[in-house]
Design a protein around this motif. Structure first.
Motif, mmCIF file in Angstrom:
data_model
loop_
_atom_site.group_PDB
_atom_site.id
_atom_site.type_symbol
_atom_site.label_atom_id
_atom_site.label_comp_id
_atom_site.label_asym_id
_atom_site.label_seq_id
_atom_site.Cartn_x
_atom_site.Cartn_y
_atom_site.Cartn_z
ATOM 1 N N ALA A 106 0.828 -1.213 0.000
ATOM 2 C CA ALA A 106 0.000 0.000 0.000
ATOM 3 C C ALA A 106 0.858 1.257 0.000
ATOM 4 N N ALA A 107 2.081 1.158 0.476
ATOM 5 C CA ALA A 107 2.969 2.318 0.531
ATOM 6 C C ALA A 107 3.577 2.657 -0.823
ATOM 7 N N ILE A 108 3.685 1.693 -1.717
ATOM 8 C CA ILE A 108 4.403 1.914 -2.981
ATOM 9 C C ILE A 108 3.794 3.028 -3.829
ATOM 10 N N PRO A 109 2.474 3.064 -4.062
ATOM 11 C CA PRO A 109 1.937 4.175 -4.868
ATOM 12 C C PRO A 109 2.117 5.545 -4.212
ATOM 13 N N LEU A 110 2.216 5.564 -2.885
ATOM 14 C CA LEU A 110 2.425 6.831 -2.195
ATOM 15 C C LEU A 110 3.869 7.312 -2.333
ATOM 16 N N LEU A 111 4.802 6.377 -2.431
ATOM 17 C CA LEU A 111 6.206 6.737 -2.542
ATOM 18 C C LEU A 111 6.653 6.924 -3.988
ATOM 19 N N ILE A 112 6.068 6.159 -4.893
ATOM 20 C CA ILE A 112 6.382 6.270 -6.322
ATOM 21 C C ILE A 112 5.071 6.597 -7.030
ATOM 22 N N PRO A 113 4.744 7.889 -7.190
ATOM 23 C CA PRO A 113 3.408 8.270 -7.638
ATOM 24 C C PRO A 113 3.080 7.944 -9.092
ATOM 25 N N ALA A 172 6.975 1.214 -14.607
ATOM 26 C CA ALA A 172 7.548 -0.098 -14.304
ATOM 27 C C ALA A 172 8.213 -0.097 -12.932
ATOM 28 N N ALA A 173 8.591 1.083 -12.442
ATOM 29 C CA ALA A 173 9.226 1.167 -11.127
ATOM 30 C C ALA A 173 8.289 0.675 -10.034
ATOM 31 N N GLN A 174 6.995 0.968 -10.146
ATOM 32 C CA GLN A 174 6.029 0.492 -9.150
ATOM 33 C C GLN A 174 5.954 -1.030 -9.172
ATOM 34 N N HIS A 175 5.942 -1.610 -10.363
ATOM 35 C CA HIS A 175 5.874 -3.071 -10.477
ATOM 36 C C HIS A 175 7.124 -3.714 -9.884
ATOM 37 N N GLU A 176 8.277 -3.166 -10.206
ATOM 38 C CA GLU A 176 9.523 -3.717 -9.680
ATOM 39 C C GLU A 176 9.602 -3.584 -8.156
ATOM 40 N N MET A 177 9.146 -2.439 -7.630
ATOM 41 C CA MET A 177 9.146 -2.251 -6.175
ATOM 42 C C MET A 177 8.182 -3.223 -5.500
ATOM 43 N N ALA A 178 7.036 -3.472 -6.122
ATOM 44 C CA ALA A 178 6.071 -4.417 -5.553
ATOM 45 C C ALA A 178 6.662 -5.816 -5.502
ATOM 46 N N THR A 179 7.341 -6.222 -6.558
ATOM 47 C CA THR A 179 7.971 -7.539 -6.589
ATOM 48 C C THR A 179 9.067 -7.639 -5.540
ATOM 49 N N LEU A 180 9.887 -6.598 -5.455
ATOM 50 C CA LEU A 180 10.968 -6.574 -4.474
ATOM 51 C C LEU A 180 10.419 -6.566 -3.043
ATOM 52 N N ALA A 181 9.375 -5.775 -2.815
ATOM 53 C CA ALA A 181 8.788 -5.679 -1.474
ATOM 54 C C ALA A 181 8.190 -7.010 -1.044
ATOM 55 N N THR A 182 7.478 -7.671 -1.950
ATOM 56 C CA THR A 182 6.868 -8.962 -1.618
ATOM 57 C C THR A 182 7.931 -9.987 -1.262
ATOM 58 N N ALA A 183 8.982 -10.050 -2.063
ATOM 59 C CA ALA A 183 10.054 -11.011 -1.795
ATOM 60 C C ALA A 183 10.785 -10.680 -0.489
ATOM 61 N N SER A 184 11.008 -9.401 -0.239
ATOM 62 C CA SER A 184 11.714 -8.995 0.982
ATOM 63 C C SER A 184 10.902 -9.304 2.235
ATOM 64 N N ILE A 185 9.616 -8.973 2.208
ATOM 65 C CA ILE A 185 8.755 -9.255 3.359
ATOM 66 C C ILE A 185 8.649 -10.758 3.575
ATOM 67 N N ALA A 188 4.429 -17.464 -0.642
ATOM 68 C CA ALA A 188 5.485 -18.053 -1.457
ATOM 69 C C ALA A 188 4.906 -18.673 -2.727
ATOM 70 N N ALA A 189 3.788 -19.348 -2.597
ATOM 71 C CA ALA A 189 3.148 -19.942 -3.766
ATOM 72 C C ALA A 189 2.664 -18.869 -4.729
ATOM 73 N N ALA A 190 2.119 -17.781 -4.183
ATOM 74 C CA ALA A 190 1.653 -16.688 -5.034
ATOM 75 C C ALA A 190 2.821 -16.023 -5.759
ATOM 76 N N MET A 191 3.935 -15.878 -5.078
ATOM 77 C CA MET A 191 5.120 -15.261 -5.691
ATOM 78 C C MET A 191 5.661 -16.144 -6.801
ATOM 79 N N GLN A 192 5.719 -17.445 -6.587
ATOM 80 C CA GLN A 192 6.195 -18.357 -7.619
ATOM 81 C C GLN A 192 5.261 -18.353 -8.823
ATOM 82 N N GLU A 193 3.968 -18.294 -8.577
ATOM 83 C CA GLU A 193 2.997 -18.253 -9.668
ATOM 84 C C GLU A 193 3.127 -16.966 -10.473
#
Length: 97
Positions: free
Chosen positions: A44-51, A55-68, A85-90
């Motif tokens: 939820a924070a990503i659109p607030l930080l990267i308005p 593609a930066a929003q998509h990359e940050m979402a992928t990175l954030a999901t993997a990091s969390i 983990a299953a959702a990320m692999q899919e």
């Protein structure tokens, strides 16, 4: 980006809200709040930080999901970690290219 521009960006209400959500999500994952909830806060924070919707929003979402996921995996091992983990692999399997 110079110091004046960075200061103006940090003073915006949306940036402060985004930073608060991101910090809450990371702290929640670290202290065992649950991976799903922590991931939701950070995403939820990503659109607030990267308005701009780039593609930066998509990359940050992928990175954030993997990091969390990794942070939560070291602190808790529950059904939420398995589902995420299953959702990320899919999602990675469906990614073009």
């Amino acid at each position: 980006m110079n110091l004046k521009t960075l200061t103006q960006w940090i003073r915006q209400q949306t940036t402060l809200q985004g930073l608060a959500l991101a910090v809450a999500g990371v702290a929640g994952a670290h202290f065992g709040l649950g991976e799903a909830l922590s991931d939701t806060l950070v995403l939820a924070a990503i659109p607030l930080l990267i308005p701009d919707n780039t593609a930066a929003q998509h990359e940050m979402a992928t990175l954030a999901t993997a990091s969390i996921h990794e942070l939560a995996k070291t602190k808790t091992a529950g059904p939420a970690a398995t589902v995420a983990a299953a959702a990320m692999q899919e999602a990675e399997a469906k990614k073009p290219g």
